[in-house]
Design a protein around this motif. Structure first.
Motif, PDB file in Angstrom:
ATOM      1  N   VAL A   7     -45.188  33.439  -7.242  1.00  0.00           N
ATOM      2  CA  VAL A   7     -44.531  32.240  -6.733  1.00  0.00           C
ATOM      3  C   VAL A   7     -44.907  32.083  -5.269  1.00  0.00           C
ATOM      4  O   VAL A   7     -44.935  33.061  -4.517  1.00  0.00           O
ATOM      5  N   ASN A   8     -45.210  30.860  -4.873  1.00  0.00           N
ATOM      6  CA  ASN A   8     -45.602  30.578  -3.494  1.00  0.00           C
ATOM      7  C   ASN A   8     -44.382  30.233  -2.655  1.00  0.00           C
ATOM      8  O   ASN A   8     -43.576  29.376  -3.040  1.00  0.00           O
ATOM      9  N   TYR A   9     -44.239  30.894  -1.525  1.00  0.00           N
ATOM     10  CA  TYR A   9     -43.101  30.672  -0.632  1.00  0.00           C
ATOM     11  C   TYR A   9     -43.587  30.278   0.756  1.00  0.00           C
ATOM     12  O   TYR A   9     -44.660  30.704   1.208  1.00  0.00           O
ATOM     13  N   TRP A  10     -42.735  29.494   1.452  1.00  0.00           N
ATOM     14  CA  TRP A  10     -43.002  29.065   2.821  1.00  0.00           C
ATOM     15  C   TRP A  10     -41.928  29.582   3.761  1.00  0.00           C
ATOM     16  O   TRP A  10     -40.748  29.635   3.392  1.00  0.00           O
ATOM     17  N   GLY A  11     -42.347  29.931   4.970  1.00  0.00           N
ATOM     18  CA  GLY A  11     -41.406  30.214   6.031  1.00  0.00           C
ATOM     19  C   GLY A  11     -40.950  28.932   6.690  1.00  0.00           C
ATOM     20  O   GLY A  11     -41.438  27.838   6.378  1.00  0.00           O
ATOM     21  N   GLN A  12     -40.043  29.065   7.661  1.00  0.00           N
ATOM     22  CA  GLN A  12     -39.412  27.891   8.263  1.00  0.00           C
ATOM     23  C   GLN A  12     -40.228  27.279   9.394  1.00  0.00           C
ATOM     24  O   GLN A  12     -39.908  26.191   9.821  1.00  0.00           O
ATOM     25  N   GLY A  13     -41.249  27.955   9.867  1.00  0.00           N
ATOM     26  CA  GLY A  13     -42.061  27.421  10.956  1.00  0.00           C
ATOM     27  C   GLY A  13     -41.600  27.893  12.318  1.00  0.00           C
ATOM     28  O   GLY A  13     -40.398  28.061  12.567  1.00  0.00           O
ATOM     29  N   THR A  14     -42.572  28.089  13.190  1.00  0.00           N
ATOM     30  CA  THR A  14     -42.276  28.467  14.569  1.00  0.00           C
ATOM     31  C   THR A  14     -43.197  27.660  15.473  1.00  0.00           C
ATOM     32  O   THR A  14     -44.393  27.524  15.203  1.00  0.00           O
ATOM     33  N   LEU A  15     -42.641  27.081  16.531  1.00  0.00           N
ATOM     34  CA  LEU A  15     -43.383  26.153  17.379  1.00  0.00           C
ATOM     35  C   LEU A  15     -44.187  26.905  18.444  1.00  0.00           C
ATOM     36  O   LEU A  15     -43.647  27.751  19.167  1.00  0.00           O
ATOM     37  N   VAL A  16     -45.458  26.580  18.513  1.00  0.00           N
ATOM     38  CA  VAL A  16     -46.339  27.087  19.561  1.00  0.00           C
ATOM     39  C   VAL A  16     -46.773  25.898  20.417  1.00  0.00           C
ATOM     40  O   VAL A  16     -47.326  24.932  19.887  1.00  0.00           O
ATOM     41  N   THR A  17     -46.508  25.988  21.711  1.00  0.00           N
ATOM     42  CA  THR A  17     -46.893  24.931  22.643  1.00  0.00           C
ATOM     43  C   THR A  17     -47.808  25.531  23.698  1.00  0.00           C
ATOM     44  O   THR A  17     -47.431  26.496  24.364  1.00  0.00           O
ATOM     45  N   VAL A  18     -49.003  24.962  23.821  1.00  0.00           N
ATOM     46  CA  VAL A  18     -49.975  25.442  24.790  1.00  0.00           C
ATOM     47  C   VAL A  18     -50.150  24.365  25.861  1.00  0.00           C
ATOM     48  O   VAL A  18     -50.590  23.250  25.561  1.00  0.00           O
ATOM     49  N   SER A  19     -49.813  24.696  27.075  1.00  0.00           N
ATOM     50  CA  SER A  19     -49.914  23.732  28.172  1.00  0.00           C
ATOM     51  C   SER A  19     -51.265  23.849  28.873  1.00  0.00           C
ATOM     52  O   SER A  19     -51.838  24.929  28.961  1.00  0.00           O
TER      53      SER A  19
END
Length: 120
Positions: free
Chosen positions: A107-119
């Motif tokens: 079964v394929n599962y996804w995580g909730q996501g984490t934001l990466v911001t590069v300035s």
């Protein structure tokens, strides 16, 4: 089964970040583990993948800068990101193919996501 991603944040161009994603719950084995990303207004894209045995693949845009790895004991996948560019700014999602019993389907599962911001 839950995938919990962590490690995102704000970093200057040229900097580094390490993302982690831990799988928990009813897990018998995990096959492929992956990192995807989705920038604002763009489609989600595959960044890197790693098989259970450790074979890896990368998107051309991150080759030589990102390294995916996994710990099969901890059921965790990592993404070491170096030489970050503003174009790497996105929400990063982990993804995994999991079987919960010896004879069950993957079964394929996804995580909730984490934001990466590069300035810049």
């Amino acid at each position: 089964v839950q995938l919990q991603a962590s490690g995102g944040g704000l970093v200057q161009a040229g900097g580094s970040l390490r993302l982690s994603c831990a799988a928990s719950g009813s897990i018998f084995s995990i096959n492929a583990m992956r990192w995807y990303r989705q920038a604002l207004g763009k489609q989600r894209e595959l960044v890197a993948s790693v098989t259970r045995s450790g074979s890896t693949n990368y998107a051309n845009s991150v080759k030589g800068r990102f390294t995916i790895s996994r710990d099969n004991v901890k059921n965790t996948v990592y993404l070491q990101m170096t030489s970050l560019k503003p174009d790497d700014t996105a929400v990063y999602y982990c993804n995994a193919d999991v079987s919960s019993r010896p004879t069950s389907f993957l079964v394929n599962y996804w995580g909730q996501g984490t934001l990466v911001t590069v300035s810049s």
